[in-house]
Design an enzyme around this catalytic site. Structure first.
Site, mmCIF file in Angstrom:
data_model
loop_
_atom_site.group_PDB
_atom_site.id
_atom_site.type_symbol
_atom_site.label_atom_id
_atom_site.label_comp_id
_atom_site.label_asym_id
_atom_site.label_seq_id
_atom_site.Cartn_x
_atom_site.Cartn_y
_atom_site.Cartn_z
ATOM 1 N N THR B 197 8.948 73.668 -77.602
ATOM 2 C CA THR B 197 8.637 73.733 -76.176
ATOM 3 C C THR B 197 7.819 74.997 -75.950
ATOM 4 O OG1 THR B 197 10.454 75.152 -75.458
ATOM 5 C CG2 THR B 197 10.938 72.817 -75.737
ATOM 6 N N GLU B 342 14.755 69.846 -74.619
ATOM 7 C CA GLU B 342 16.072 70.255 -75.133
ATOM 8 C C GLU B 342 17.136 69.170 -74.948
ATOM 9 O OE1 GLU B 342 14.006 71.982 -73.386
ATOM 10 O OE2 GLU B 342 13.947 74.096 -73.984
ATOM 11 N N LYS B 450 10.919 83.681 -53.446
ATOM 12 C CA LYS B 450 11.920 84.610 -52.916
ATOM 13 C C LYS B 450 11.316 85.346 -51.726
ATOM 14 C CE LYS B 450 13.282 84.144 -57.450
ATOM 15 N NZ LYS B 450 12.384 83.744 -58.570
ATOM 16 N N TRP B 455 15.780 82.068 -50.565
ATOM 17 C CA TRP B 455 15.007 81.170 -51.415
ATOM 18 C C TRP B 455 14.309 80.086 -50.602
ATOM 19 C CZ3 TRP B 455 18.521 79.760 -56.206
ATOM 20 C CH2 TRP B 455 18.663 80.911 -57.017
#
Lengths: 556, 556
Positions: B197, B342, B450, B455
């Site tokens: 990756t 993954e 941010k 958020w």
């Protein structure tokens, strides 16, 4: 697929994947998380219909985990059940294996000496027992030294009067417990359940299933190659949870999110039909006899419309007459299956693919009398008497042997490996496999009729006779013959209000099989003896009719 | 599912089941036995369409096994491929893993320094390379000391002129070999393949898949919970076989018996449509951008009738505008998927169950913008900054972590375990999970904006803007702000021949998100930079526009 042991490569690189173990409890955990409101409907031994959801089942299974701990059950201990198909038995399936113990499903249709033998052989610690099987245990309880107590699967109000020592009430035990159990994690090769097969000779032999085997089997079961189950499926297992795990239905249903309809002890036509109709059952599991029972009931009642889409049929050969009747009278697909206790049990099937359903009807029906093809994970081969593989040509026959991750490699506490030659399970079935991989059992090794040194398949004759309009059921067995050693005797149960004599039946067979395969005699009977799982007891017939030809003087 | 290591029970009884190992080669073996005439159709690099059957694929894969032996490949060796989606690449998938070696699929879209790095890190012995990637290797071949030679995936007539040393021709090598290879059996935890990756920082990290992981993943993939494949499915993976195994399509297709359509390097709308139409493709796999490309092409051509039934979409969030367009314009079900390299890669999906399709359209579309639910085998949880699990209430967000048998536990030859806290894989996605288990990625951890300590989800803004009729694609990134630290900047690509200005877009957003989430500016661009797998390169956008607000003087 060979076993790993026989050719392990040394020095290979290990993958970097998590070593998450495949455990039985995860199947129910998945079901309750993904399909919490899906239903499990049971006909209870108390007589009423009980219904609850996977979420409810999970909650009670967690309580049962605590109960097992409180009873002192340890990892590796065996816990017996003598129980029909109900939600309580399902809770035991998950909780017993979930805590790391071994669920021993005892077949209550065995002789009581056999029940005694297997409880002692398994060294069961407790027995969970349905109303109706308590008396069976009372008979033998003095000879069950490992059993510490008995839990009756009912509530306080329905507790029986019994001489069993240390009797407890299932619902009372559950009520006392919390609902959040911390299920342990352990090696997937640990034993999860145990089921004994009863051969015709010798003591029953135990098949000890691992968690890995049952989870991989459940995944195969829900796949399109086998039962093709999903959250729209309403599954009715008319096979007992005390024998071969009801073909794994309790494990597969939560994985697929299927609605599960558990018939309790109601195996008769009327009870079966009531559930099929009221619960809108789409898929049934059962031996041919069960579907004959349903067919007879529906014919009596003049019913042809059913919610059923498929009946999945194993445990005995599929008669083409039944295949056709279910297709043409009920628009129900007769899906053949092959397997045995030693194969967890499902190994092959013939799902109704688009390609299959596009075939001309008669061609399709013929394929439906085969056992279909092996699921991924199951390798199958046929072998001759010299252990040599036989060609897959659709006509050469040999003993069927299978191997794979959910197939038994040895009976429990039993050093006799004669059924496991060279890493295979020898099934005792004689089969042919064709070029496309369709397998057909032509007979049980012990049911083959040895006539003058040649083999006659009792099954093939039965398949043809079952097509005769007057025939309800039949069986062919080899009986003693002074010249040919064995010759076929045909036993026939006629349909109600229909008539036929021996000449009619033999004339019907004539031209459809080799002349020397024609039965020497036809005997009409009112019923055939069956095993607890609905198979014809051929050994009993052979014994009863062994001198039939010599006595009657029909030998030629 | 925890890993076995953390709580192994001692003293449990082992099951008596065969220890058959789950190996990758068995998937193709099953496919060629059960569906020998099913087709694999490829657009070749030579330009033409190639078609053959699973039986043919098996035959050539067996020849390739001998080729690998002749090249001296040992168990555990890594063998690289730089190749598009074709039948030859598929043969390598099975033969390399089949002989016990490790298939290293190299992503040719990486920078050449990264390609060099990963070939050296994996210590690849040979590289199998498609026409078109030969030049890439010529550039770096002097710095690849472990590579003994290069095999060009073509025939003698099409062999390129190249400066690569030890160059061999794939078809010539195959032609010289026999067709019956004896595949070795070994431990299912052995490595089968390797994929790197490419993060936005640092060197690529290798995910080393085991045979067990790939087989269990394939079984999950074909199941109804994920891709729901069978022998009627015609599957077109528009995701590269050089990245996350084309979502496992080459493994799943033979197991399901699906027809596999491999697009070679033809990732444009016209090439894609030509295959969809001529091969009657029913299911496509791809990132949202691919389906946008198809949509744009079909809109240009005024086509609305397609053989497609579903597009399975992962790698980025599903914009509701696309979900609706595919449903209403094409009658195609947009099936969301979540996963990553993954996770082998498939972990969650939302299949079109009867229950889902019965919902009102808008309710269904909203669910289709989630990632769906976890497949059996995948456990998922969300965690706050203190590693505490967050409630599954549909609104509380946390970092998504997953575990299960096909999930990575450590990168290859890499001691940094920071992505694997407490036996979980930390995905880097911020997600919410609701009471029913539906998971929604609200942002990448690194893409969250941010603003003043709070958020802002870039994804949620993008999902709404993508619904504006004039908008073809968009991206929201956090850029520098003197007071709030970061503020959102919205980048928009308009549809051809359509117009809109910043005020139109902001007015469209107004009332649909919190006021303080409104982007500070809108910039119109002609295209968005993408990765090799079609994801928007947000880090590149952040870098390019980092001073946008301060430079333009629009900060307030």
């Amino acid at each position: 697929m060979q076993t790993a042991a026989d050719s392990k490569l040394s020095g290979t690189l290990r993958g970097n994947m998590m070593e998450s173990q495949l455990l039985v409890i995860d199947l129910l955990d998945f079901g309750r998380k993904t399909f919490p409101q899906q239903e499990i409907v049971s006909r209870r031994l108390e007589g009423d219909i009980h219904r609850y959801t996977y979420a409810d089942c999970w909650r009670r299974t967690n309580q049962l985990g605590y109960v097992l701990n409180a009873l002192g059950i340890q990892a590796g201990d065996c816990v017996a059940t003598l129980a029909w198909n109900t939600y309580r038995h399902m809770e035991l399936y998950y909780a017993v294996s979930g805590v790391g113990a071994v669920l021993h499903t005892v077949n209550p249709r065995l002789f009581s000496e056999q029940v005694e033998y297997i409880i002692n052989h398994a060294e069961d610690r407790y027995v969970f027992v349905d109303l109706g099987f308590v008396e069976l245990l009372e008979e033998i309880q003095e000879r069950l030294p490992t059993v510490r107590g008995y839990i009756v699967l009912t509530d306080e109000a329905n507790m029986p009067n019994t001489s069993l020592p240390n009797v407890l009430c299932y619902e009372t035990l559950l009520d006392a417990q919390k609902e959040q159990y911390a299920w342990p994690r352990f090696d997937e090769n640990s034993a999860a359940s145990l089921c004994y097969t009863s051969g015709t000779t010798g003591n029953p032999k135990g098949v000890l299933y691992s968690h890995r085997a049952l989870v991989l089997h459940a995944q195969a079961t829900v796949s399109r190659a086998l039962l093709d189950m999903d959250s729209d499926t309403v599954l009715l297992p008319m096979v007992a949870m005390y024998h071969a795990s009801a073909w794994g239905a309790p494990y597969a249903a939560p994985l697929a999110g299927s609605k599960l309809v558990l018939p309790g002890k109601g195996m008769d036509g009327a009870s079966m039909w009531e559930l099929i109709e009221s619960e809108r059952v789409t898929v049934g599991l059962g031996v041919p006899t069960i579907w004959l029972t349903l067919h007879n009931y529906l014919a009596e009642q003049n019913i042809t419309e059913t919610p059923l889409e498929r009946v999945c049929v194993g445990g005995a050969a599929s008669p083409i007459g039944m295949v056709r009747a279910f297709a043409e009278r009920y628009q129900v697909y007769w899906q053949p299956i092959w397997g045995m206790t030693e194969t967890a049990p499902l190994a092959t099937s013939l799902p109704p693919t688009a390609a299959l359903m596009a075939l001309p009807a008669e061609e399709r029906y013929a394929l439906q009398t085969t056992a279909g093809r092996a699921a991924f994970g199951v390798e199958m081969e046929i072998f001759d008497a010299d252990d040599q593989p036989v060609a897959h040509d659709g006509s050469s026959s040999g003993e069927l042997r299978v191997r794979g991750p959910w197939i038994c490699r040895q009976y429990y506490k039993n050093d006799d490996l004669s059924s496991f030659p060279n890493g295979w399970l020898a099934t005792g079935d004689i089969a042919v496999i064709d070029e496309q991989g369709y397998m057909r059992v032509v007979d049980r090794k012990k049911d083959v009729i040895k006539s003058g040194g040649e083999w006659i398949s009792s099954l093939e004759i039965e398949n043809i006779v079952s097509l005769h309009e007057a025939v309800n059921e039949c069986a062919v067995v080899g009986v003693k013959h002074p010249k040919w050693d064995e010759r076929p005797l045909l036993l026939v149960v006629l349909n109600k209000n229909m008539q036929a004599d021996a000449d009619d039946i033999l004339a019907y067979l004539n031209g459809k099989i080799a002349k020397w395969w024609l039965p020497d005699a036809v005997e009409f009977v009112t019923e055939l003896p069956k095993t607890g799982t609905g198979k014809v007891r051929k050994n009993e017939l052979r014994y009863a009719y062994f001198h039939y030809l010599t006595k009657q003087g029909t030998a030629s």
